[in-house]
Structure formats: structure tokens, C-alpha cells
Design a protein around this motif. Structure first.
Motif, PDB file in Angstrom:
ATOM      1  N   MET A   1       9.077  12.185   8.773  1.00 40.58           N
ATOM      2  CA  MET A   1       8.341  12.892   7.749  1.00 40.58           C
ATOM      3  C   MET A   1       7.605  14.057   8.425  1.00 40.58           C
ATOM      4  N   ASN A   2       7.763  15.236   7.841  1.00 43.32           N
ATOM      5  CA  ASN A   2       7.114  16.385   8.448  1.00 43.32           C
ATOM      6  C   ASN A   2       5.688  16.539   7.933  1.00 43.32           C
ATOM      7  N   TRP A   3       4.953  17.474   8.501  1.00 44.27           N
ATOM      8  CA  TRP A   3       3.535  17.628   8.188  1.00 44.27           C
ATOM      9  C   TRP A   3       3.301  18.105   6.766  1.00 44.27           C
ATOM     10  N   GLY A   4       4.242  18.839   6.169  1.00 43.53           N
ATOM     11  CA  GLY A   4       4.112  19.316   4.797  1.00 43.53           C
ATOM     12  C   GLY A   4       4.072  18.165   3.799  1.00 43.53           C
ATOM     13  N   LYS A   5       4.911  17.154   4.027  1.00 42.53           N
ATOM     14  CA  LYS A   5       4.913  15.988   3.137  1.00 42.53           C
ATOM     15  C   LYS A   5       3.637  15.171   3.308  1.00 42.53           C
ATOM     16  N   LYS A   6       3.146  15.103   4.520  1.00 42.73           N
ATOM     17  CA  LYS A   6       1.896  14.367   4.757  1.00 42.73           C
ATOM     18  C   LYS A   6       0.729  15.026   4.025  1.00 42.73           C
ATOM     19  N   VAL A   7       0.664  16.351   4.077  1.00 38.23           N
ATOM     20  CA  VAL A   7      -0.388  17.083   3.377  1.00 38.23           C
ATOM     21  C   VAL A   7      -0.248  16.872   1.873  1.00 38.23           C
ATOM     22  N   LEU A   8       0.984  16.909   1.351  1.00 35.68           N
ATOM     23  CA  LEU A   8       1.220  16.699  -0.075  1.00 35.68           C
ATOM     24  C   LEU A   8       0.760  15.302  -0.501  1.00 35.68           C
ATOM     25  N   PHE A   9       1.106  14.272   0.260  1.00 41.30           N
ATOM     26  CA  PHE A   9       0.683  12.905  -0.070  1.00 41.30           C
ATOM     27  C   PHE A   9      -0.838  12.756   0.005  1.00 41.30           C
ATOM     28  N   LEU A  10      -1.442  13.380   0.998  1.00 37.10           N
ATOM     29  CA  LEU A  10      -2.898  13.328   1.113  1.00 37.10           C
ATOM     30  C   LEU A  10      -3.548  14.014  -0.090  1.00 37.10           C
ATOM     31  N   TYR A  11      -3.033  15.164  -0.488  1.00 34.90           N
ATOM     32  CA  TYR A  11      -3.573  15.891  -1.638  1.00 34.90           C
ATOM     33  C   TYR A  11      -3.386  15.081  -2.922  1.00 34.90           C
ATOM     34  N   LEU A  12      -2.198  14.522  -3.149  1.00 34.04           N
ATOM     35  CA  LEU A  12      -1.937  13.722  -4.350  1.00 34.04           C
ATOM     36  C   LEU A  12      -2.804  12.458  -4.371  1.00 34.04           C
ATOM     37  N   GLY A  13      -3.027  11.870  -3.219  1.00 28.91           N
ATOM     38  CA  GLY A  13      -3.917  10.705  -3.136  1.00 28.91           C
ATOM     39  C   GLY A  13      -5.342  11.066  -3.514  1.00 28.91           C
ATOM     40  N   PHE A  14      -5.804  12.214  -3.027  1.00 28.29           N
ATOM     41  CA  PHE A  14      -7.155  12.673  -3.365  1.00 28.29           C
ATOM     42  C   PHE A  14      -7.278  12.947  -4.867  1.00 28.29           C
TER      43      PHE A  14
END
Length: 143
Positions: free
Chosen positions: A1-14
């Protein structure tokens, strides 16, 4: 998983967490102390004066919890000609508040059935008047 997907999941979680908190805050029950708060605030000085009028009688006003009975006893000065109100205020839930007219018997007492109240902490507010002089008393009780 690249960093873009991690940021997206973190944003959606927030966003999901914030949405959940907003929904829960709208479901939270809030009770006001009184529905006519502002009107009561305007007459608060009268309540302070009534409380000061009751101070000389504080040692002779009794609130007794005997078995299943809550008994209020006022001094002999108030046995007759006294009108007023007894208010059992439950801060945690206004559904359990109770107001009764003050109706003293020949001994200056009034009794209430403890079973009509939900268990818990109450503030007992007694307002009474005799010969156009007002009195006010608050006591905390646990039923």
C-alpha cells in the motif's frame, strides 16, 4: 500500500469519526433547569430575600426520611395561615421533578410517599408565605 492510500484511509477515518460524534451529540438529551429560565432570573432577588427571611428558622425546619415517608416540619410560627409550594427537583432528569402545594397539618408537618419518587439525589425547594412575607429553603436529600 502506498502513502496516498494511507492518507486517504486516515482522512476517511477522521471524517467518519467526526460524523459519528456529531450524530451522537444531536441524540444527547439536555434538560434545562427550568423552561422559563429568563423570567425566573428576573425575580431571583426576591428569592434571595425570601431565603434571608427563612434563615432565623433554619434550626427549626426539619426534613425527615422515615421508612417510606418524607416528612417536612416547619416551626410553630407557620402552623396556620401559610401557603406555598414544595418542589422536589431532580437535576439528572426533569421527568422525575415533582411539585406539590404546601399543606401543613395541625403539627406543621406535611408528608410525602417516598415510593412516588425515583431513587436518587434531589434538591428539595420549599417556598412559603405568611402574612405577605415570603420564605425560601433549599435542602439536598437522597431518596
Amino acid at each position: 500500500m502506498n502513502w496516498g492510500k494511507k492518507v486517504l484511509f486516515l482522512y476517511l477515518g477522521f471524517v467518519g469519526l467526526m460524523t459519528f460524534m456529531v450524530i451522537m451529540s444531536f441524540r444527547q438529551k439536555t434538560d434545562l433547569v427550568t423552561t422559563d429560565y429568563y423570567e425566573e432570573e428576573l425575580i431571583f432577588q426576591q428569592q434571595i430575600d425570601a431565603s434571608n427571611n427563612a434563615k432565623p428558622f433554619m434550626d427549626s425546619i426539619f426534613i425527615n426520611l422515615v421508612g417510606e415517608i418524607v416528612e417536612i416540619t416547619l416551626p410553630s410560627d407557620f402552623y396556620s395561615g401559610t401557603t406555598g409550594e414544595v418542589y422536589f427537583y431532580k437535576a439528572s432528569d426533569s421527568e422525575y421533578d415533582h411539585k406539590y402545594p404546601l399543606q401543613l397539618d395541625a403539627t406543621g408537618s406535611q408528608q410525602f410517599d417516598k415510593n412516588t419518587f425515583a431513587k436518587g439525589f434531589y434538591t428539595l425547594k420549599i417556598k412559603w408565605e405568611k402574612e405577605n412575607k415570603r420564605y425560601y429553603l433549599e435542602k439536598n436529600i437522597v431518596l
